[in-house]
Design a protein around this motif. Structure first.
Motif, PDB file in Angstrom:
ATOM      1  N   ASN A 110      -5.525  -9.301   5.900  1.00  0.00           N
ATOM      2  CA  ASN A 110      -5.367  -9.362   7.352  1.00  0.00           C
ATOM      3  C   ASN A 110      -6.487 -10.197   7.976  1.00  0.00           C
ATOM      4  O   ASN A 110      -7.679  -9.943   7.736  1.00  0.00           O
TER       5      ASN A 110
ATOM      6  N   GLY B 139       0.812  -1.202   0.000  1.00  0.00           N
ATOM      7  CA  GLY B 139       0.000   0.000   0.000  1.00  0.00           C
ATOM      8  C   GLY B 139       0.852   1.262   0.000  1.00  0.00           C
ATOM      9  O   GLY B 139       2.088   1.221   0.062  1.00  0.00           O
TER      10      GLY B 139
ATOM     11  N   LYS C 258       0.687   5.850   1.022  1.00  0.00           N
ATOM     12  CA  LYS C 258       0.016   6.994   1.601  1.00  0.00           C
ATOM     13  C   LYS C 258      -0.179   8.073   0.534  1.00  0.00           C
ATOM     14  O   LYS C 258       0.580   8.156  -0.430  1.00  0.00           O
TER      15      LYS C 258
ATOM     16  N   ASP D 114      -4.907   7.429  -0.042  1.00  0.00           N
ATOM     17  CA  ASP D 114      -4.324   6.278   0.641  1.00  0.00           C
ATOM     18  C   ASP D 114      -4.828   4.989  -0.009  1.00  0.00           C
ATOM     19  O   ASP D 114      -5.973   4.908  -0.468  1.00  0.00           O
ATOM     20  N   LYS D 115      -3.966   4.009  -0.045  1.00  0.00           N
ATOM     21  CA  LYS D 115      -4.337   2.724  -0.635  1.00  0.00           C
ATOM     22  C   LYS D 115      -3.863   1.589   0.258  1.00  0.00           C
ATOM     23  O   LYS D 115      -2.711   1.571   0.713  1.00  0.00           O
ATOM     24  N   GLN D 116      -4.748   0.641   0.492  1.00  0.00           N
ATOM     25  CA  GLN D 116      -4.387  -0.555   1.240  1.00  0.00           C
ATOM     26  C   GLN D 116      -3.674  -1.543   0.329  1.00  0.00           C
ATOM     27  O   GLN D 116      -4.067  -1.740  -0.818  1.00  0.00           O
TER      28      GLN D 116
ATOM     29  N   GLN E 118      -2.566  -5.886   3.819  1.00  0.00           N
ATOM     30  CA  GLN E 118      -3.609  -5.348   4.682  1.00  0.00           C
ATOM     31  C   GLN E 118      -4.979  -5.912   4.315  1.00  0.00           C
ATOM     32  O   GLN E 118      -5.808  -6.162   5.200  1.00  0.00           O
ATOM     33  N   GLN E 119      -5.217  -6.124   3.017  1.00  0.00           N
ATOM     34  CA  GLN E 119      -6.502  -6.682   2.606  1.00  0.00           C
ATOM     35  C   GLN E 119      -6.687  -8.114   3.109  1.00  0.00           C
ATOM     36  O   GLN E 119      -7.811  -8.547   3.390  1.00  0.00           O
TER      37      GLN E 119
ATOM     38  N   ALA F 163       3.548   0.813   4.711  1.00  0.00           N
ATOM     39  CA  ALA F 163       3.131   1.353   3.428  1.00  0.00           C
ATOM     40  C   ALA F 163       4.133   2.401   2.951  1.00  0.00           C
ATOM     41  O   ALA F 163       4.841   3.028   3.758  1.00  0.00           O
TER      42      ALA F 163
END
Length: 567
Positions: free
Chosen positions: A235, A214, A216, A226-228, A232-233, A266
């Motif tokens: 998790n 990801g 910022k 912002d991107k995940q 993080q997806q 990130a």
């Protein structure tokens, strides 16, 4: 019923901290400070799960992991010091459920305990209904097949689903690696989390870090929000790295740290974020060979290859082909909204079982889709499959396999000269002509004549020479001969002075200048004869010889035949 746990560690303060945490979660726990004390507790009591350190005063925690894993299905997790990843990986291979690093982080400990409780609940449900457990039904419904190689595979998948260890899926393309990865996720305690598949070879190298971790807003040009990242997806769930061998070396270093520390940062961020994911990876390449060649990092290889699961090819499970075909036809009928579901005839089903599937299950699916499209009725016959004829004669099959292994020599097999001498000369010449243009010509024929995209052998058809040469063994006195089709070109008939140069030497008379020079002279005379019959039109001469224009020009240049030669 109260859940109970056994905690094994030689640090008193750490044991108290873990005991307090477990008590707040409603779990009763016993604490052992040595390996001998842990063994005594284990023999005298029954525990739902165990948490042990790897370094104990009187032995190694690996011994306890091995003993518990071999004697029961109780989940056991290990505590490892920072930098002791090799021991943690060894514990996972011995049957450990998961591991947690020191210094101990309470959120990570709680997550581990919750996963262990899910495994316990899942095991209790399976024991209550062993014959019709939801896990077994899901496995049988999504992993089609009941052959000998499938039984141990299904049992292994059930065992891997209970663990949190990274799994490496190896196998040829089209064997169903993503299907197995989804099954492991859906059968695991992480089933409520996300399953995030990613093709590592499809992400541009300059965007790979942003995709995985990801970014910022404003961290680079074009970062408008912002991107995940994929970590993080995923998790709380599973991240499936398909074609992991295609990762560039620069990204392998960053991925190694994320897997080892279970934290990601990130792009543009100042702090690392912990993630709780399970890594599944797959590739059709030989990853160990890439490690030896320096194309894949050895430390990352050992991180993702804690447990390897090799998937069988479709040729290794031919008994499952009829069942798989029926399953795919039902899927095609539902997706295409067909009024009458298609079905295979008995001959077509038997033909599929004899077919050599280079593309495995994916090839079977594509083949059936094409057959349904070509079939005019709901019955699919052999003719709709578009597969090459299979000879039941063993000698014929052996000869066909030999031709397939030497595919670039097949183009030369189209030559059928008018004399026995020419045929022998060209047949011997096949083994020496291996030019780039010949290989290109073979590939071009394969694309245009082969209906099946996975096949590597070309199906040759009669050349112009075969159609133009008259059959001298049949009588031509019938009056119907005048109605026969006339060939496009006159047959090659060498002149007397040319025929003498093509005569086969007697057994006692070998070529004076060697075999190579002799074969070149025969080929040169044959090409010149074809050119003279076509008025030095190279396109028609190539068609007459059954080869390509490009291949003919290459041979003319190699044999020093002038393109404007007229004598």
């Amino acid at each position: 019923m109260t859940t109970s746990a056994l905690v094994v560690d030689d640090e008193v303060d750490l044991c108290r901290l873990m005991q307090i945490t477990l008590t707040k979660m409603g779990i009763k726990s016993d604490v052992a400070y040595t390996l001998a004390q842990a063994r005594s507790y284990w023999q005298d009591n029954t525990y739902d799960f165990c948490l042990t350190d790897l370094k104990l005063p009187d032995g190694s925690g690996l011994e306890l992991v091995k003993e518990i894993s071999n004697s029961s299905n109780t989940p056991i997790a290990v505590i490892t010091a920072h930098g002791s990843m090799d021991l943690a990986i060894e514990a996972l291979k011995l049957g450990a459920f998961d591991f947690v690093n020191k210094p101990l982080e309470l959120p990570r400990l709680r997550q581990l305990v919750e996963n262990a409780l899910k495994v316990i609940h899942q095991d209790n449900g399976a024991q209550a209904t062993p014959e019709s457990s939801p896990e077994q039904k899901m496995l049988d419904a999504r992993l089609i097949g009941d052959s000998a190689v499938m039984h141990p595979l299904k049992n292994t998948i059930l065992k891997l689903a209970r663990s949190q260890a990274p799994v490496f899926l190896s196998g040829a393309s089209g064997t169903g690696k993503e299907v197995v990865a989804r099954l492991i996720h859906d059968l695991s305690p992480r089933r409520d989390g996300s399953f995030v598949p990613v093709n590592c070879g499809a992400i541009p190298s300059e965007l790979m870090e942003s995709e995985f971790f990801g970014h910022k807003k404003g961290s680079f040009t074009g970062a408008v929000a912002d991107k995940q990242g994929l970590f993080q997806q995923a998790n709380g769930g599973t991240l499936f790295l398909d074609e992991v061998a295609d990762l560039p070396l620069a990204m392998q270093v960053k991925l190694l740290r994320a897997i080892q520390e279970k934290t990601v940062r990130a792009i543009g961020d100042t702090k690392e974020v912990p993630v709780d994911i399970r890594i599944l990876s797959a590739t059709h390449k030989d990853l160990s060979r890439l490690v030896q060649d320096g194309a894949f990092r050895q430390d990352l290889y050992y991180r993702i290859n804690v447990i390897e699961l090799k998937l069988p090819t479709l040729n290794d499970r031919r008994d499952d082909i009829p069942v798989l075909a029926e399953h795919f036809l039902a899927m095609i009928s539902a997706e295409w909204q067909l009024e009458i579901p298609p079905s295979l005839t008995r001959e077509a089903s038997e033909r599929l079982q004899r077919h050599d599937f280079a593309g495995n299950v994916r090839e079977l699916r594509n083949l059936l889709e094409r057959a349904v499209t070509l079939a005019e009725t709901s019955d699919i016959d052999i003719s709709h499959l578009g597969l090459p004829d299979v000879s039941h004669d063993k000698d014929t099959q052996a000869h066909s396999n030999a031709q397939q292994s030497n595919h670039y020599a097949n183009e030369q097999n189209q030559y059928q000269p008018t004399t026995q001498t020419m045929s022998k000369a060209i047949e011997n010449r096949e083994q020496t002509l291996q030019s780039d243009s010949e290989i290109t010509a073979v590939k071009h024929k394969q694309e245009t004549t082969n209906l099946h995209p996975y096949r590597t052998n070309t199906q040759h058809y009669p050349s112009m020479i075969q159609r133009s040469v008259p059959n001298n063994t049949e009588p031509s006195t019938s009056s119907s001969d005048t109605n026969e089709k006339v060939p496009l070109h006159r047959p090659i008939q060498p002149k007397e002075n040319e025929t003498t140069s093509l005569q086969e030497p007697l057994d006692s008379q070998l070529p004076a200048q060697g075999l190579e020079h002799y074969l070149q002279e025969q080929e040169k005379q044959l090409i010149i004869t074809a050119l003279k019959q076509t008025g030095w039109n190279k396109t028609q001469a190539a068609e007459l010889l059954g080869t390509t224009f490009r291949s003919l020009r290459y041979r003319m240049k190699k044999l020093e035949i002038a393109e404007d030669q007229s004598e």
